[in-house]
Design a protein around this motif. Structure first.
Motif, PDB file in Angstrom:
ATOM      1  N   ARG A  40       6.527   0.826  12.614  1.00 20.03           N
ATOM      2  CA  ARG A  40       7.831   0.188  12.577  1.00 20.03           C
ATOM      3  C   ARG A  40       8.615   0.612  11.339  1.00 20.03           C
ATOM      4  N   HIS A  41       7.913   1.020  10.291  1.00 17.46           N
ATOM      5  CA  HIS A  41       8.564   1.418   9.035  1.00 17.46           C
ATOM      6  C   HIS A  41       8.668   2.952   8.964  1.00 17.46           C
ATOM      7  N   LEU A  75       2.133  -3.368  12.454  1.00 14.34           N
ATOM      8  CA  LEU A  75       2.856  -2.151  12.084  1.00 14.34           C
ATOM      9  C   LEU A  75       3.183  -1.272  13.278  1.00 14.34           C
ATOM     10  N   THR A  78       5.960  -4.471  17.606  1.00 17.11           N
ATOM     11  CA  THR A  78       7.034  -5.292  17.050  1.00 17.11           C
ATOM     12  C   THR A  78       6.979  -6.743  17.532  1.00 17.11           C
ATOM     13  N   VAL A  82       5.230  -9.305  10.878  1.00 15.02           N
ATOM     14  CA  VAL A  82       4.623  -8.902   9.614  1.00 15.02           C
ATOM     15  C   VAL A  82       4.489 -10.152   8.744  1.00 15.02           C
ATOM     16  N   THR A  93      -1.675  -6.456   9.672  1.00 14.35           N
ATOM     17  CA  THR A  93      -1.061  -5.165   9.346  1.00 14.35           C
ATOM     18  C   THR A  93      -2.100  -4.031   9.365  1.00 14.35           C
ATOM     19  N   CYS A 189       7.304  -0.637   1.801  1.00 12.49           N
ATOM     20  CA  CYS A 189       7.485  -1.849   2.601  1.00 12.49           C
ATOM     21  C   CYS A 189       7.051  -1.669   4.054  1.00 12.49           C
ATOM     22  N   TYR A 190       6.348  -2.683   4.575  1.00 13.98           N
ATOM     23  CA  TYR A 190       5.877  -2.664   5.962  1.00 13.98           C
ATOM     24  C   TYR A 190       7.004  -2.833   6.975  1.00 13.98           C
ATOM     25  N   GLN A 191       8.150  -3.330   6.524  1.00 13.98           N
ATOM     26  CA  GLN A 191       9.268  -3.512   7.442  1.00 13.98           C
ATOM     27  C   GLN A 191      10.571  -3.051   6.795  1.00 13.98           C
ATOM     28  N   ASP A 193      13.998  -1.129   6.242  1.00 12.79           N
ATOM     29  CA  ASP A 193      15.033  -0.825   7.225  1.00 12.79           C
ATOM     30  C   ASP A 193      15.220   0.694   7.347  1.00 12.79           C
ATOM     31  N   CYS A 199      11.857  -5.184   2.205  1.00  9.89           N
ATOM     32  CA  CYS A 199      12.115  -6.601   2.489  1.00  9.89           C
ATOM     33  C   CYS A 199      11.864  -7.469   1.258  1.00  9.89           C
ATOM     34  N   CYS A 202       6.823  -8.844   2.130  1.00 11.42           N
ATOM     35  CA  CYS A 202       5.530  -8.531   2.740  1.00 11.42           C
ATOM     36  C   CYS A 202       4.475  -8.246   1.668  1.00 11.42           C
TER      37      CYS A 202
END
Length: 224
Positions: A40-41, A75, A78, A82, A93, A189-191, A193, A199, A202
């Protein structure tokens, strides 16, 4: 170019960028490998390319995988949130078999380019409890590598090295800073943008932030 060749797993995060700088400092000709595995990242892939370019690797390779087809991790699925608070046990994760798959593909490339060293940025101190970050896993994979490859069978041993294994996050940040790593290029970061902004909540963001604070260094992370 150096006769010593090494394949470095480069996620685009803080740890792997530090490993890459350490390997370069040891005089290796570095070949870096990243994976587009359905994470996702995905901003970390652009970060990896930036780091590889800034540190001057011989070649940077991105391999496409479909680990999101398996799922089972926040990860790669979705639908799984997270977590923003540390829990007990192995966190959601954790990506099933990720480091095993990554190292196996890096091993194949190492054979092709006749590199004897594989480097991975796993850590057994400041980490989230993933089973494939433990020293036992690294040792076992090295044994597998030498049993399963032409190079190993013909007496050209392959070594799997995890130089950050027993370093704290603060020690890692200090080491990389001394080697000129630009941590502003990295994404942990695991999420994160699409622009790579973190974020700040996390587990990976927490460990990164605490590492810079403990090292007494400015955190260049861009937050949402």
């Amino acid at each position: 170019m150096s006769d010593k060749k090494a394949v470095v797993l480069l996620s685009g995060g803080l740890d792997s960028a530090t490993v890459l700088a350490m390997v370069k400092a040891e005089g290796y000709a570095v070949y870096s490998m990243s994976f587009d595995y359905g994470q996702r990242h995905r901003a970390e892939l652009m970060a990896a390319e930036r780091v590889a370019r800034q540190q001057g690797v011989v070649e940077h390779k991105v391999i496409g995988l479909n680990l999101d087809g398996i799922g089972g991790s926040a990860l790669t699925d979705t639908r799984i949130a997270v977590p923003e608070l540390a829990g007990e046990g192995i966190p959601v994760t954790y990506v099933p078999a990720r480091n095993t798959v990554f190292l196996a593909l890096a091993l194949g490339w190492a054979e092709v380019i006749e590199a004897s060293e594989l480097f991975i940025g796993v850590n057994a101190i400041d980490y989230s409890g993933y089973p494939d970050c433990r020293p036992e896993f690294i040792d076992a994979f090295e044994k597998l590598a030498n049993l399963a490859t032409k190079a190993g069978v013909e007496g050209r041993p392959l070594h799997v090295r995890a130089p950050l294994q027993y370093m704290t996050k603060a020690e890692i940040v200090s080491k990389g800073t001394g080697l000129g790593v630009d941590y502003g290029l990295t994404v942990s970061c695991y999420q994160a943008d699409a622009d790579g902004r973190a974020c700040g909540r996390c587990d990976s963001c927490r460990l990164r932030r605490e590492g810079f604070f403990a090292a007494g260094l400015s955190d260049p992370t861009r937050y949402v």
